[in-house]
Design a protein around this motif. Sequence first.
Motif, PDB file in Angstrom:
ATOM      1  N   UNK A 237      49.228  48.243  38.615  1.00  0.00           N
ATOM      2  CA  UNK A 237      48.020  47.513  38.254  1.00  0.00           C
ATOM      3  C   UNK A 237      47.960  46.145  38.912  1.00  0.00           C
ATOM      4  N   UNK A 238      49.052  45.734  39.559  1.00  0.00           N
ATOM      5  CA  UNK A 238      49.066  44.461  40.264  1.00  0.00           C
ATOM      6  C   UNK A 238      48.857  44.621  41.768  1.00  0.00           C
ATOM      7  N   UNK A 239      48.560  45.824  42.248  1.00  0.00           N
ATOM      8  CA  UNK A 239      48.329  46.014  43.671  1.00  0.00           C
ATOM      9  C   UNK A 239      47.167  45.133  44.115  1.00  0.00           C
ATOM     10  N   UNK A 240      47.263  44.566  45.312  1.00  0.00           N
ATOM     11  CA  UNK A 240      46.275  43.570  45.729  1.00  0.00           C
ATOM     12  C   UNK A 240      44.902  44.169  45.994  1.00  0.00           C
ATOM     13  N   UNK A 241      43.928  43.583  45.363  1.00  0.00           N
ATOM     14  CA  UNK A 241      42.537  43.586  45.791  1.00  0.00           C
ATOM     15  C   UNK A 241      42.056  42.179  45.472  1.00  0.00           C
TER      16      UNK A 241
END
Length: 865
Positions: A237-241
Amino acid sequence: MADEGMRKRMKVEEKKVKGTLVLMDHHSISATFDELWGRRVSLRLISTGSGEVGKETYVKKWVQTVITPSTKGESTFELEFDWEDVVAPGAFLIINRHQKEFYLKTLTLTNLPDPDPLHFICNSWVYNEEHYNNRYRIFFSNQTYLPGKTPQGLLGYREEELNELRGDGTGKREEWDRVYDYDVYNDLSQPDKGAELVRPVFGGTIDRPYPRRCRTGRPPSNADPNTETRIGILHSLQIYVPKDERFSEVKMADVYAYGLKLVSQGLLPGFESVWDKISDEIVGGIEKISNHKFESVSSNKFNEFSSFQDVLNIYQGGLPVPKSSVLESLREKIPSEFIRELLRSDGEHLSKFPLPQVIKEDRSAWRTDEEFGRELLAGICPVVIRRLQEFPPSSELDPMKFGNQNSRITEDHIRDQMDGLSVWEAMTNNRLFILDHHDPLMPYLRGINETSTKTYATRTILFLQKNSTLKPIAIELSRPHPAGDEAGVISTVHTPASDGAKGTIWLLAKAYANVNDSGYHQLVCHWLHTHASIEPFIIATNRQLSVLHPIHKLLHPHFRDTMNINALSRQTLISAGGLLEKTVFPDKYSLAMSCNMYKKWDFTKQALPADLIDRGMAVEDSTSPHGVRLLIEDYPFAVDGLEIWSAIKSWVHDYVHIYYQDDEEIQNDNELKEWWKEVRTKGHGDLKNESWWPKMQTREELIQSCTIIIWVASALHAAVNFGQYPYGGYLPNRPATSRRFLPEPGTPDYEELEKNPEKAFLKTVTPQLQSILGISLIEVLSRHSADEVYLGERDTPEWTADKQALEAFERFGAHLRMIEKKIEEMNHDKKLMNRTGPAQMPYTLLYPSSEIGLTGRGIPNSVSI
């Protein structure tokens, strides 16, 4: 003197502009210490005319407001600005000197020369000043300007903001970054973990073209410098966008809960004997569960369905669920935030599988030929069926590489099933149709059948009956020739039967066709044609069209949550060993098949009328209100879709004509020109030389292009997504995999097929553990979150200051409400047999509005799940 002093004070007071600032998610402890150190949040208004920046105004009473926020989770601050300009400000700067970020919703100004309030719709995260090049953020009012008509005072800030969003294409992206940039799909593979988790890079080459995704800038893996490293699945849920593209707190809570349900219900119920093995793997990350070998537990008594009643038990509570012990173990081994949400915002209990709509009214209607045919027109994948225009069907595969791949179906196979017509007569009268998954699958089928999957490439011929229903009349099952690809295929042709072994084989033939259709639907119609193809438009829009631009305002609502859900999909679903590979038949070839089909993607054919014509399902007709005439009048997806398509196009036409008086204004719009250039040359750069791209020189080209984007992001995605559980939640109706070929006469498997057809069928399709994982996954994908915004709605009423645009949008909403009523009426018309079919399941996937949860209806504005 006293009177003169009073006049001076009144003059000063007249220069005071009142402001109301609304924000969320600022933190009381951090704010308290920041206040003690004298840090502040400050704002400065910017003149529309001169660009002059006003005096700094501080947000006061920060601590007190944080301690007692409003019941909606919002905090409101009253501000005063000194303002001497004769015109209203057009933008403001804000500086956050607190260490913690906050979510800025709106600023509303009053006491201006214009009696109407001036709105700034921000909806953005503001981080500490150290994270911005100029230490401040810029926000513009809800006014709309073409680049050439932008007030002089805002021009520099307009370009400055776009430069900030473009970035410089280097470095690893951090959570506070606002950079939109492109990259290839080089983040699906895990070469550092072994050859089994190696996948190609998709995008950037002629052989493997693909739409671009959001660049994260993570470093390369150790084993392959062309592959980006991956983050652990517990941190997915912390993957970058860009932060403003992330889910809201309401939706994030749902995602947490959905994830927990997927783990506890999809992987664990009824499998206590394998839980100890899986539990140990959780300690090292849930990604190890997704790599768990389903076939390794095939001997477990819970890994097979023996009857259709066994399948029904998973909805009726008959399957043992070690819920408490599982959750206790998870609590000990997984970070608490991952399992903190035991109840979703829709209030439904975590552990229950809802009864899929396709079996609510009739438990066996799915088995009928009529329901099989109906679902190609009104099911979850009604966008593949084509009119048969040559017989026998031929293949476009290279015969030098794949040999003779043409169909072996002959007229003798189907002669007695066409109301006395010959094949030529039936084709001439538009009575023959085909569901053809042969060519997309065959190049990968040899490799696929070396995995746990055992399946065929299928062609299904259907006959249009006089009551407008479709009846399957032949299914061809093809496998690569044992002598090699150049030798062609081995094919068998099966025709309808209802009794004995032949009846079971016919049911299995339909199952193989559905397996093909299920995988193609997920990988091409759903993922590629909506999720992946829309992301480049989102990136280009944010990089090249200012928030002041009318086309940005038009399209922005249709991009909500898409980048976030796509990033999560790359992390957990479509990655090597991910959930999609584990639940659809192409296994590790899934994205390769999707990539191969992107070679045939044509932006202009994503328009519904063009798509219907291309598939031979409609012909041009200038007398029709939609410009086309359907060859199957009772084609629910197309009937409802054309209504929605026309409503969208009418809205876009009205909107575009407000801002562009002629084609010359289109040609003089530099932002629009750069936007479209970047969509073609970067976002979809592997197809940049295709002649079908609109030139973007006329209003009509702009209207058509924007209509396609909105249609794909809203209605098309709704049509191929939110019916996944209503239709596919009952696995016999749409199995996602098959694991053995048809049994040969004289074998024990054939004998079982004769004596126990239900068991033989269920031993052929998806096994129990894999089925429950797949069902859990599509249940998640089929739900509407609590904060969904639907077509014809905006999350902020003041999204634009232009009254003409607001009036046109209101007409659009009214048009959609009229369509809803029309759909309801058609679903009650018994003459329209494809609207409900044998399953008595009304077609509602293109009904615009919906409630929260699993409804099988509703068109969100965007690809949001």
